[in-house]
Write a protein that holds these residues in place. Sequence first.
Motif, PDB file in Angstrom:
ATOM      1  N   THR A  23       8.258   6.649  13.848  1.00  0.00           N
ATOM      2  CA  THR A  23       8.882   7.760  13.122  1.00  0.00           C
ATOM      3  C   THR A  23       9.118   7.393  11.665  1.00  0.00           C
ATOM      4  OG1 THR A  23       9.945   8.552  15.136  1.00  0.00           O
ATOM      5  CG2 THR A  23      10.888   9.289  13.036  1.00  0.00           C
ATOM      6  N   VAL A  24       9.705   6.228  11.442  1.00  0.00           N
ATOM      7  CA  VAL A  24      10.043   5.828  10.068  1.00  0.00           C
ATOM      8  C   VAL A  24       8.786   5.550   9.245  1.00  0.00           C
ATOM      9  CG1 VAL A  24      11.263   4.138   8.646  1.00  0.00           C
ATOM     10  CG2 VAL A  24      12.324   5.011  10.720  1.00  0.00           C
ATOM     11  N   ARG A  25       7.758   5.001   9.848  1.00  0.00           N
ATOM     12  CA  ARG A  25       6.544   4.726   9.061  1.00  0.00           C
ATOM     13  C   ARG A  25       5.889   6.015   8.587  1.00  0.00           C
ATOM     14  NH1 ARG A  25       1.198   4.960  10.739  1.00  0.00           N
ATOM     15  NH2 ARG A  25       0.951   5.365  12.960  1.00  0.00           N
ATOM     16  N   PRO A  29       6.499   5.954   4.193  1.00  0.00           N
ATOM     17  CA  PRO A  29       5.333   5.059   4.173  1.00  0.00           C
ATOM     18  C   PRO A  29       5.387   3.993   3.084  1.00  0.00           C
ATOM     19  CG  PRO A  29       4.727   7.264   3.435  1.00  0.00           C
ATOM     20  CD  PRO A  29       6.144   7.336   3.925  1.00  0.00           C
ATOM     21  N   GLN A  30       6.183   4.208   2.054  1.00  0.00           N
ATOM     22  CA  GLN A  30       6.226   3.250   0.942  1.00  0.00           C
ATOM     23  C   GLN A  30       6.901   1.929   1.313  1.00  0.00           C
ATOM     24  OE1 GLN A  30       7.868   6.130   1.149  1.00  0.00           O
ATOM     25  NE2 GLN A  30       9.992   5.817   0.548  1.00  0.00           N
ATOM     26  N   ASP A  31       7.861   1.945   2.227  1.00  0.00           N
ATOM     27  CA  ASP A  31       8.540   0.678   2.526  1.00  0.00           C
ATOM     28  C   ASP A  31       8.881   0.465   4.000  1.00  0.00           C
ATOM     29  OD1 ASP A  31      10.623   2.468   2.719  1.00  0.00           O
ATOM     30  OD2 ASP A  31      11.818   1.605   1.117  1.00  0.00           O
ATOM     31  N   ALA A  32       8.398   1.327   4.876  1.00  0.00           N
ATOM     32  CA  ALA A  32       8.657   1.136   6.310  1.00  0.00           C
ATOM     33  C   ALA A  32       7.888  -0.069   6.838  1.00  0.00           C
ATOM     34  CB  ALA A  32       8.249   2.386   7.085  1.00  0.00           C
ATOM     35  N   ASP A  36       2.582  -1.833  13.491  1.00  0.00           N
ATOM     36  CA  ASP A  36       1.303  -1.408  14.049  1.00  0.00           C
ATOM     37  C   ASP A  36       0.152  -2.178  13.406  1.00  0.00           C
ATOM     38  OD1 ASP A  36       2.095   0.130  11.689  1.00  0.00           O
ATOM     39  OD2 ASP A  36       0.318   1.364  12.026  1.00  0.00           O
ATOM     40  N   LEU A  37       0.232  -2.394  12.086  1.00  0.00           N
ATOM     41  CA  LEU A  37      -0.818  -3.158  11.409  1.00  0.00           C
ATOM     42  C   LEU A  37      -0.841  -4.608  11.880  1.00  0.00           C
ATOM     43  CD1 LEU A  37      -0.536  -1.868   7.724  1.00  0.00           C
ATOM     44  CD2 LEU A  37      -2.174  -1.190   9.492  1.00  0.00           C
ATOM     45  N   LEU A  38       0.346  -5.203  12.022  1.00  0.00           N
ATOM     46  CA  LEU A  38       0.394  -6.583  12.525  1.00  0.00           C
ATOM     47  C   LEU A  38      -0.185  -6.669  13.935  1.00  0.00           C
ATOM     48  CD1 LEU A  38       3.916  -7.819  11.370  1.00  0.00           C
ATOM     49  CD2 LEU A  38       1.685  -8.393  10.401  1.00  0.00           C
ATOM     50  N   GLY A  39       0.159  -5.700  14.768  1.00  0.00           N
ATOM     51  CA  GLY A  39      -0.358  -5.683  16.132  1.00  0.00           C
ATOM     52  C   GLY A  39      -1.870  -5.540  16.171  1.00  0.00           C
ATOM     53  N   GLY A 110      -0.707 -11.869   7.760  1.00  0.00           N
ATOM     54  CA  GLY A 110      -0.302 -11.262   6.492  1.00  0.00           C
ATOM     55  C   GLY A 110       1.191 -11.036   6.445  1.00  0.00           C
ATOM     56  N   THR A 111       1.714 -10.885   5.243  1.00  0.00           N
ATOM     57  CA  THR A 111       3.158 -10.726   5.087  1.00  0.00           C
ATOM     58  C   THR A 111       3.569  -9.324   4.654  1.00  0.00           C
ATOM     59  OG1 THR A 111       3.016 -11.538   2.819  1.00  0.00           O
ATOM     60  CG2 THR A 111       3.499 -13.169   4.539  1.00  0.00           C
ATOM     61  N   ALA A 112       2.675  -8.558   4.058  1.00  0.00           N
ATOM     62  CA  ALA A 112       3.049  -7.251   3.516  1.00  0.00           C
ATOM     63  C   ALA A 112       3.641  -6.291   4.554  1.00  0.00           C
ATOM     64  CB  ALA A 112       1.851  -6.606   2.817  1.00  0.00           C
ATOM     65  N   PRO A 113       3.138  -6.231   5.783  1.00  0.00           N
ATOM     66  CA  PRO A 113       3.685  -5.245   6.715  1.00  0.00           C
ATOM     67  C   PRO A 113       5.188  -5.367   6.986  1.00  0.00           C
ATOM     68  CG  PRO A 113       1.560  -5.979   7.505  1.00  0.00           C
ATOM     69  CD  PRO A 113       1.935  -6.869   6.344  1.00  0.00           C
ATOM     70  N   THR A 114       5.757  -6.562   6.841  1.00  0.00           N
ATOM     71  CA  THR A 114       7.200  -6.705   7.088  1.00  0.00           C
ATOM     72  C   THR A 114       7.951  -7.288   5.900  1.00  0.00           C
ATOM     73  OG1 THR A 114       6.863  -8.872   8.108  1.00  0.00           O
ATOM     74  CG2 THR A 114       6.927  -6.966   9.587  1.00  0.00           C
TER      75      THR A 114
END
Length: 160
Positions: A23-25, A29-32, A36-39, A110-114
């Motif tokens: 829901t939040v993503r 979308p700018q900072d959620a 899902d990308l990490l998964g 990667g680190t960007a997703p979190t």
Amino acid sequence: MKLLPSLVAGFAGAVALTALHETVRRLRPQDAPRMDLLGMRGLRKLLGKADVRKPDGDTLFDLTMAGDVLSNGLYYALVGSGWHALARGLALGSLAGVGGVLLPGPMGLGTAPTNRTPQTQAMTVAWYTVGGLVAGTVARAMRKRRALVKQLRHFSVSRR
């Protein structure tokens, strides 16, 4: 530890976590956090090591969501069904959130997703904590319900 109540509570926490993330993503979308990308990155890595054909985007996303709910449900099942389930849910959820911020980089995901922004980091920890608290709350409610049913059975037997 009672297995079924623990699993029910764990999967309640996992579903709450996944619903919150998704829901939040879509709303921010700018900072959620983008778990899902990490998964999907992790699943691609696993499938690559197993020399298995990688699924297309939609299938990869669906498999990732199912894997997230399954793995988080089993993790949150550690909250258990006994005393202090809420405190265990808080501790396990917070720990998972901190791991969600700190571990993706060293794991090669990667680190960007979190870690994109401080808000992303805070939301990651908060969402996993919410999942743990939901698991703890459900476990606690189920324990209280079992205790009430046991008392009612005892009361009805003793009145005969």
